[in-house]
Design an enzyme around this catalytic site. Structure first.
Site, PDB file in Angstrom:
ATOM      1  N   LYS A 262      16.377  10.256  16.570  1.00 22.17           N
ATOM      2  CA  LYS A 262      15.773  11.099  15.792  1.00 22.17           C
ATOM      3  C   LYS A 262      14.125  10.539  15.652  1.00 22.17           C
ATOM      4  O   LYS A 262      14.168  10.143  14.967  1.00 22.17           O
ATOM      5  CB  LYS A 262      17.010  11.102  14.758  1.00 22.17           C
ATOM      6  CG  LYS A 262      16.811  12.953  13.868  1.00 22.17           C
ATOM      7  CD  LYS A 262      15.298  13.168  13.411  1.00 22.17           C
ATOM      8  CE  LYS A 262      14.835  12.629  12.193  1.00 22.17           C
ATOM      9  NZ  LYS A 262      13.119  12.691  11.952  1.00 22.17           N
TER      10      LYS A 262
ATOM     11  N   GLU B 255      11.366  -1.710  10.297  1.00 19.25           N
ATOM     12  CA  GLU B 255       9.753  -1.779  10.637  1.00 19.25           C
ATOM     13  C   GLU B 255       9.604  -1.155   9.996  1.00 19.25           C
ATOM     14  O   GLU B 255       9.414  -0.050   9.551  1.00 19.25           O
ATOM     15  CB  GLU B 255       9.246  -1.758  11.461  1.00 19.25           C
ATOM     16  CG  GLU B 255       9.612  -3.342  12.627  1.00 19.25           C
ATOM     17  CD  GLU B 255       9.525  -2.870  13.988  1.00 19.25           C
ATOM     18  OE1 GLU B 255      10.126  -3.658  15.205  1.00 19.25           O
ATOM     19  OE2 GLU B 255       8.382  -2.241  14.471  1.00 19.25           O
TER      20      GLU B 255
ATOM     21  N   CYS C 133       1.094   0.044  11.104  1.00 20.09           N
ATOM     22  CA  CYS C 133       1.135  -0.905  10.254  1.00 20.09           C
ATOM     23  C   CYS C 133       0.348  -1.599   9.997  1.00 20.09           C
ATOM     24  O   CYS C 133       0.808  -2.522   9.079  1.00 20.09           O
ATOM     25  CB  CYS C 133       2.775  -0.986  11.000  1.00 20.09           C
ATOM     26  SG  CYS C 133       3.015  -1.017  12.173  1.00 20.09           S
TER      27      CYS C 133
ATOM     28  N   GLU D 210       0.196   0.664   0.296  1.00 23.94           N
ATOM     29  CA  GLU D 210      -0.509   1.128   1.803  1.00 23.94           C
ATOM     30  C   GLU D 210      -0.884   2.405   0.982  1.00 23.94           C
ATOM     31  O   GLU D 210      -0.607   3.193   1.153  1.00 23.94           O
ATOM     32  CB  GLU D 210       1.331   1.352   2.543  1.00 23.94           C
ATOM     33  CG  GLU D 210       0.518   1.774   3.899  1.00 23.94           C
ATOM     34  CD  GLU D 210       1.640   2.064   4.690  1.00 23.94           C
ATOM     35  OE1 GLU D 210       2.367   2.792   4.240  1.00 23.94           O
ATOM     36  OE2 GLU D 210       1.906   1.089   6.084  1.00 23.94           O
TER      37      GLU D 210
HETATM   38  P1  NAD Z   1       8.778   7.887   6.888  1.00 26.88           P
HETATM   39  O1  NAD Z   1       9.812   6.955   6.602  1.00 26.88           O
HETATM   40  O2  NAD Z   1       8.409   9.253   6.117  1.00 26.88           O
HETATM   41  O3  NAD Z   1       9.373   9.134   8.081  1.00 26.88           O
HETATM   42  C1  NAD Z   1       9.941   7.920   9.148  1.00 26.88           C
HETATM   43  C2  NAD Z   1      11.405   8.636  10.076  1.00 26.88           C
HETATM   44  O4  NAD Z   1      12.221   8.255   9.056  1.00 26.88           O
HETATM   45  C3  NAD Z   1      10.927  10.129  10.559  1.00 26.88           C
HETATM   46  O5  NAD Z   1      11.614  10.396  11.458  1.00 26.88           O
HETATM   47  C4  NAD Z   1      12.140  10.548   9.386  1.00 26.88           C
HETATM   48  O6  NAD Z   1      12.543  12.301   9.232  1.00 26.88           O
HETATM   49  C5  NAD Z   1      13.469  10.272   9.019  1.00 26.88           C
HETATM   50  N1  NAD Z   1      13.467  10.307   7.356  1.00 26.88           N
HETATM   51  C6  NAD Z   1      13.187  10.422   6.331  1.00 26.88           C
HETATM   52  N2  NAD Z   1      13.746  10.051   5.249  1.00 26.88           N
HETATM   53  C7  NAD Z   1      15.191   9.540   5.515  1.00 26.88           C
HETATM   54  C8  NAD Z   1      16.404   9.693   5.124  1.00 26.88           C
HETATM   55  N3  NAD Z   1      16.527   9.768   3.967  1.00 26.88           N
HETATM   56  N4  NAD Z   1      17.573   9.413   6.277  1.00 26.88           N
HETATM   57  C9  NAD Z   1      17.508   9.124   7.558  1.00 26.88           C
HETATM   58  N5  NAD Z   1      16.313   9.294   7.959  1.00 26.88           N
HETATM   59  C10 NAD Z   1      15.064   9.583   7.050  1.00 26.88           C
HETATM   60  O7  NAD Z   1       7.595   7.117   7.905  1.00 26.88           O
HETATM   61  P2  NAD Z   1       6.766   7.877   8.694  1.00 26.88           P
HETATM   62  O8  NAD Z   1       5.185   8.947   7.109  1.00 26.88           O
HETATM   63  O9  NAD Z   1       6.873   8.992   9.327  1.00 26.88           O
HETATM   64  O10 NAD Z   1       5.605   7.021   8.968  1.00 26.88           O
HETATM   65  C11 NAD Z   1       4.465   6.124   8.474  1.00 26.88           C
HETATM   66  C12 NAD Z   1       5.256   4.536   7.587  1.00 26.88           C
HETATM   67  O11 NAD Z   1       6.003   4.125   8.634  1.00 26.88           O
HETATM   68  C13 NAD Z   1       4.348   3.913   7.336  1.00 26.88           C
HETATM   69  O12 NAD Z   1       4.899   3.180   5.913  1.00 26.88           O
HETATM   70  C14 NAD Z   1       3.937   3.030   8.035  1.00 26.88           C
HETATM   71  O13 NAD Z   1       3.708   1.359   7.802  1.00 26.88           O
HETATM   72  C15 NAD Z   1       5.545   2.509   8.432  1.00 26.88           C
HETATM   73  N6  NAD Z   1       4.741   2.024  10.021  1.00 26.88           N
HETATM   74  C16 NAD Z   1       5.792   0.904   9.941  1.00 26.88           C
HETATM   75  C17 NAD Z   1       6.166  -0.087  10.924  1.00 26.88           C
HETATM   76  C18 NAD Z   1       6.271  -1.569  11.562  1.00 26.88           C
HETATM   77  O14 NAD Z   1       6.450  -1.396  12.611  1.00 26.88           O
HETATM   78  N7  NAD Z   1       6.312  -2.226  10.682  1.00 26.88           N
HETATM   79  C19 NAD Z   1       5.498   0.422  12.564  1.00 26.88           C
HETATM   80  C20 NAD Z   1       4.337   1.819  12.172  1.00 26.88           C
HETATM   81  C21 NAD Z   1       5.346   2.182  11.102  1.00 26.88           C
END
Ligand code: NAD
Length: 501
Positions: A189, A264, A298, A395
């Site tokens: 997804k 992550e 990240c 962040e």
């Molecule tokens: P997000 O958490 O908003 O969304 C990530 C994914 O989760 C999307 O596909 C979204 O549709 C899904 N999602 C949202 N709510 C959900 C739920 N209730 N149940 C299941 N899935 C759900 O994150 P984002 O805004 O897309 O990405 C940015 C974030 O990702 C930042 O905090 C960044 O630091 C983090 N990130 C971390 C790493 C790492 O390796 N630690 C790498 C890249 C990004």
């Protein structure tokens, strides 16, 4: 034609089919779309790129059942055969690298200079785990007197992979390649804000000979398709990359079906520059690690901690560099920073500019919107921040750097560790003992000493505290996607307790 124009012309060619038929899901080897759609827009000018099939509980159920049905044969396939298929996928990624990079730039706003290598990094992820597939089930022999214990590993089953919108192609391959190499089947997804290259990856895998049902793609919203995936009983584990609070929600949603989770999450990573460091190299790394990839990364070093004695000079040189960063169209090879992903994210980053000023930090460079189309923000630098400020704790996930000054090593560590996150840390010093002490004391999953973030695939990747659970990379990935079984063989001579004898 300029380089930008040739990139745009090639991109047009790749997008035409998405404009006609939309971005559809791929379930059990079939293209699937229902009546519901959503739109993906380009951050460059907010134009609609394509409509995207909106999956929900029904599509997730079909995909999870397809993954469940495909699992026994995929898991039983010889590792060498899985290796061959994964290498074919890597070949196909390389063959379509230009298309993947162009689509990724347009969908995410990331600059071509970085994204042109993104597809190749994805191919490398597949090759790396392909070569490990034949040994994925290997275990240990642990003899103990009367028994010979033998461990073996088994793929956990169908898994869900949920990815964020930043560098989506690279991150998707980073999760999907080890899952497939381990013998798991996958329901992916992708993020609703940047779904283009997940579709390319799914069709590349299909066309490269991955059997139907082994990789399924369902687009949709987090609260719809995402939630349904985390709650589905056929899905054994969830590999998630995204925000920390989404991780908490996924843990709750998966609790009923006892999901194994790998997270992550976010970061507020410190880069600590001591007075004895090579300051020219440190400056290059500081600028690169927060302003590359639009700061939507990240592991970005979003907090700069500089020792008091060198701070005024270092901040002065830093401000000059930040002011010169080239912001522009992501497909222009000269561009260093592109637009933020969408209006919502732009407003979030802008709110931190306001918060920093309200709390009394000094806005040294940037902070303003650039142009009136797309979501461009000038690379932003705040100095004079204090550790308790929002801009030093939360962040931001943009081209936004918060600078804090410290007196000595103890204060540097107190500031560095004084946040909820613990993903990465960067230390700049030429004193070996100090490098060892500080890297040992930093609360983070990954430390780089005198370096920017350079990934080596066999090493563990992941965070502590609110930055994650579990590690990826090398054999650590298989620890997540596989179950370890112990079998004890009696050598036949030991005494078995007799009850009722
Ligand atoms: P997000 O958490 O908003 O969304 C990530 C994914 O989760 C999307 O596909 C979204 O549709 C899904 N999602 C949202 N709510 C959900 C739920 N209730 N149940 C299941 N899935 C759900 O994150 P984002 O805004 O897309 O990405 C940015 C974030 O990702 C930042 O905090 C960044 O630091 C983090 N990130 C971390 C790493 C790492 O390796 N630690 C790498 C890249 C990004």
């Amino acid at each position: 034609m300029s380089d930008l124009e040739t990139h745009q012309a090639r991109l047009e060619g790749h997008l035409a089919r998405f404009r006609d038929s939309g971005i559809v899901n791929l379930i059990d080897g079939q293209d699937v779309a229902g009546d519901a759609w959503f739109e993906t827009r380009s951050p460059v000018d907010d134009s609609v790129i394509a409509r995207v099939a909106l999956g929900g509980a029904a599509e997730i159920d079909a995909a999870a059942k397809a993954a469940q049905a495909a699992f026994p044969a995929w898991a039983a396939m010889a590792g060498t055969a899985r290796r061959a298929i994964l290498h074919r996928i890597a070949d196909a990624i390389e063959a379509r690298a230009d298309e993947i990079a162009l689509c990724e730039c347009w969908d995410t706003g990331q600059a071509w200079r970085f994204m042109s290598k993104a597809a190749l990094r994805g191919a490398e992820n597949f090759r790396f785990f392909a070569d490990r597939a034949p040994g994925a089930r290997d275990g240990q022999a642990l003899p103990s007197g009367a028994h010979l214990n033998v461990t073996s590993r088994h793929p956990i089953g169908p898994v869900g992979v949920i990815t964020p919108w930043n560098t989506p192609f690279m991150l998707s391959t980073w999760k999907i390649a080890p899952a497939l190499a381990a013998g798991c089947t996958v329901v992916h997804k992708p993020a609703e804000l940047s779904p283009l290259t997940a579709r390319l990856l799914a069709e590349i895998c299909r066309d490269a000979g991955l059997p139907p049902g082994v990789l399924n793609l369902v687009n949709g919203q987090g609260e719809g398709a995402g939630r349904a995936l985390t709650e589905h009983p056929a899905i054994r584990a969830i590999a998630f990359v995204g925000e920390s609070r989404t991780g908490s929600a996924i843990m709750r949603q998966g609790a009923e079906t006892l999901k194994r989770v790998h997270f992550e999450l976010g970061g507020k990573n410190p880069v600590i520059v001591f007075e004895d460091a090579d300051l020219d190299r440190a400056l290059d790394a500081v600028v690169f690690m927060i302003y590359s990839l639009n700061g939507e990364r990240c592991t970005s070093s979003s907090r700069l901690l500089v020792q008091e004695s060198i701070a005024p000079d270092f901040y002065g040189r830093l401000a000059e560099r930040v002011a010169r960063i080239r912001v522009g169209h992501p497909l222009d090879p000269g561009t260093e920073v592109g637009p933020l992903i969408d209006r919502g994210h732009f407003e979030k980053v802008a709110s931190y500019v306001a918060a920093g000023q309200a709390e009394g930090a000094f806005l040294s460079v940037g902070g303003a919107r650039l142009g009136d189309r797309g979501w461009f923000i000038a690379p932003t630098l705040f100095t004079g921040a204090r550790p308790e400020m929002k801009i030093a704790q939360e962040e931001v996930f943009g081209p936004f750097l918060t600078c804090l000054t410290f007196k000595d090593e103890a204060e540097a560590l107190e500031i560095a560790n004084g946040v909820a996150y613990g993903l990465a840390g960067y230390v700049w010093t030429n004193d070996l003992s100090r490098a060892l002490r500080v890297s040992d004391a930093l609360e983070a999953g990954m430390i780089w000493v005198n370096s920017e973030n350079v990934r080596h695939l066999p090493t563990p990747f992941g965070g502590v505290k609110a930055s994650g659970i579990g590690r990826d990379g090398g054999d650590w990935s298989f620890d997540f996607y596989m179950e370890t079984k112990n079998t004890a063989f009696a050598l036949g001579s030991h005494t078995i307790p007799k009850l009722g004898a």
